[in-house]
Design a protein around this motif. Structure first.
Motif, PDB file in Angstrom:
ATOM      1  N   VAL A 127       0.861  -1.185   0.000  1.00 32.10           N
ATOM      2  CA  VAL A 127       0.000   0.000   0.000  1.00 32.10           C
ATOM      3  C   VAL A 127       0.899   1.237   0.000  1.00 32.10           C
ATOM      4  N   CYS A 128       0.767   2.052  -1.044  1.00 31.38           N
ATOM      5  CA  CYS A 128       1.664   3.202  -1.197  1.00 31.38           C
ATOM      6  C   CYS A 128       1.462   4.204  -0.066  1.00 31.38           C
ATOM      7  N   PRO A 129       2.556   4.708   0.519  1.00 29.82           N
ATOM      8  CA  PRO A 129       2.444   5.691   1.593  1.00 29.82           C
ATOM      9  C   PRO A 129       1.987   7.067   1.106  1.00 29.82           C
ATOM     10  N   HIS A 130       1.921   7.274  -0.203  1.00 28.85           N
ATOM     11  CA  HIS A 130       1.452   8.556  -0.728  1.00 28.85           C
ATOM     12  C   HIS A 130      -0.076   8.635  -0.613  1.00 28.85           C
ATOM     13  N   HIS A 131      -0.788   7.974  -1.508  1.00 26.21           N
ATOM     14  CA  HIS A 131      -2.254   7.999  -1.427  1.00 26.21           C
ATOM     15  C   HIS A 131      -2.864   6.624  -1.591  1.00 26.21           C
ATOM     16  N   GLY A 132      -2.131   5.604  -1.167  1.00 26.02           N
ATOM     17  CA  GLY A 132      -2.731   4.279  -1.087  1.00 26.02           C
ATOM     18  C   GLY A 132      -2.780   3.492  -2.375  1.00 26.02           C
ATOM     19  N   GLY A 133      -2.037   3.907  -3.398  1.00 31.56           N
ATOM     20  CA  GLY A 133      -1.950   3.090  -4.611  1.00 31.56           C
ATOM     21  C   GLY A 133      -1.279   1.757  -4.311  1.00 31.56           C
ATOM     22  N   GLU A 134      -1.227   0.908  -5.318  1.00 32.71           N
ATOM     23  CA  GLU A 134      -0.597  -0.396  -5.108  1.00 32.71           C
ATOM     24  C   GLU A 134       0.815  -0.385  -5.659  1.00 32.71           C
ATOM     25  N   MET A 176       7.641   0.419  -7.476  1.00 35.06           N
ATOM     26  CA  MET A 176       7.070   1.617  -8.089  1.00 35.06           C
ATOM     27  C   MET A 176       5.567   1.623  -7.901  1.00 35.06           C
ATOM     28  N   CYS A 177       5.026   2.812  -7.636  1.00 34.07           N
ATOM     29  CA  CYS A 177       3.588   2.981  -7.554  1.00 34.07           C
ATOM     30  C   CYS A 177       3.120   3.650  -8.847  1.00 34.07           C
ATOM     31  N   PRO A 178       2.302   2.959  -9.639  1.00 29.48           N
ATOM     32  CA  PRO A 178       1.883   3.515 -10.933  1.00 29.48           C
ATOM     33  C   PRO A 178       1.004   4.754 -10.803  1.00 29.48           C
ATOM     34  N   ASP A 179       0.393   4.971  -9.632  1.00 29.95           N
ATOM     35  CA  ASP A 179      -0.550   6.084  -9.529  1.00 29.95           C
ATOM     36  C   ASP A 179       0.115   7.433  -9.801  1.00 29.95           C
ATOM     37  N   HIS A 180       1.249   7.697  -9.155  1.00 27.43           N
ATOM     38  CA  HIS A 180       1.943   8.970  -9.363  1.00 27.43           C
ATOM     39  C   HIS A 180       3.437   8.779  -9.562  1.00 27.43           C
ATOM     40  N   GLY A 181       3.863   7.540  -9.712  1.00 22.86           N
ATOM     41  CA  GLY A 181       5.242   7.285 -10.097  1.00 22.86           C
ATOM     42  C   GLY A 181       6.282   7.306  -9.003  1.00 22.86           C
ATOM     43  N   TRP A 182       5.860   7.283  -7.758  1.00 20.60           N
ATOM     44  CA  TRP A 182       6.877   7.204  -6.708  1.00 20.60           C
ATOM     45  C   TRP A 182       7.606   5.876  -6.839  1.00 20.60           C
ATOM     46  N   ARG A 183       8.931   5.943  -6.651  1.00 23.31           N
ATOM     47  CA  ARG A 183       9.747   4.733  -6.701  1.00 23.31           C
ATOM     48  C   ARG A 183      10.445   4.543  -5.349  1.00 23.31           C
TER      49      ARG A 183
HETATM   50  S1  FES Z   1      -0.481   6.848  -4.522  1.00 18.94           S
HETATM   51 FE1  FES Z   1       1.458   6.000  -4.891  1.00 18.94          FE
HETATM   52  S2  FES Z   1       2.574   7.610  -5.798  1.00 18.94           S
HETATM   53 FE2  FES Z   1       0.663   8.488  -5.325  1.00 18.94          FE
END
Ligand code: FES
Length: 96
Positions: A38-45, A54-61
């Motif tokens: 669970v991505c620490p940014h906004h919960g993407g996978e 990598m989180c595809p939602d906003h590209g955090w790696r």
């Molecule tokens: S929710 Fe993962 S980068 Fe934004």
């Protein structure tokens, strides 16, 4: 949470899936850790991107050893420590 026998894990990161959640088992500098997908940014996978997570939602790696974000703000994947008890890997506490 009992993750299984240490000898069963030969490649890292290793995807661990339960009924509800999935995690990556990694080898950090202080031993094994379990990282939440669970991505620490906004919960993407967060997915395994071949050379990093990598989180595809906003590209955090996130790097492979401890899930530290390498291209965004000071952030890291949620993690819990894993200890070895009688040859088995035990995750110490539930993740958020
Ligand atoms: S929710 Fe993962 S980068 Fe934004």
């Amino acid at each position: 949470m009992d993750l299984g026998a240490e000898s069963d894990f030969t490649q890292f990161p290793a995807l661990i899936e339960t009924d509800k959640e999935s995690y990556f088992l990694v080898q950090g500098k202080d031993g094994y850790m379990l990282l939440s997908t669970v991505c620490p940014h906004h919960g993407g996978e967060v997915v395994d991107w071949g050379t990093c997570f990598m989180c595809p939602d906003h590209g955090w790696r996130f790097e492979y050893k401890e899930g530290v974000c390498v291209n965004g703000p000071n952030a890291r994947m949620w993690s819990t420590n894993v200890t070895i008890e009688n040859g088995r890997l035990i995750a110490q506490e539930p993740l958020p």
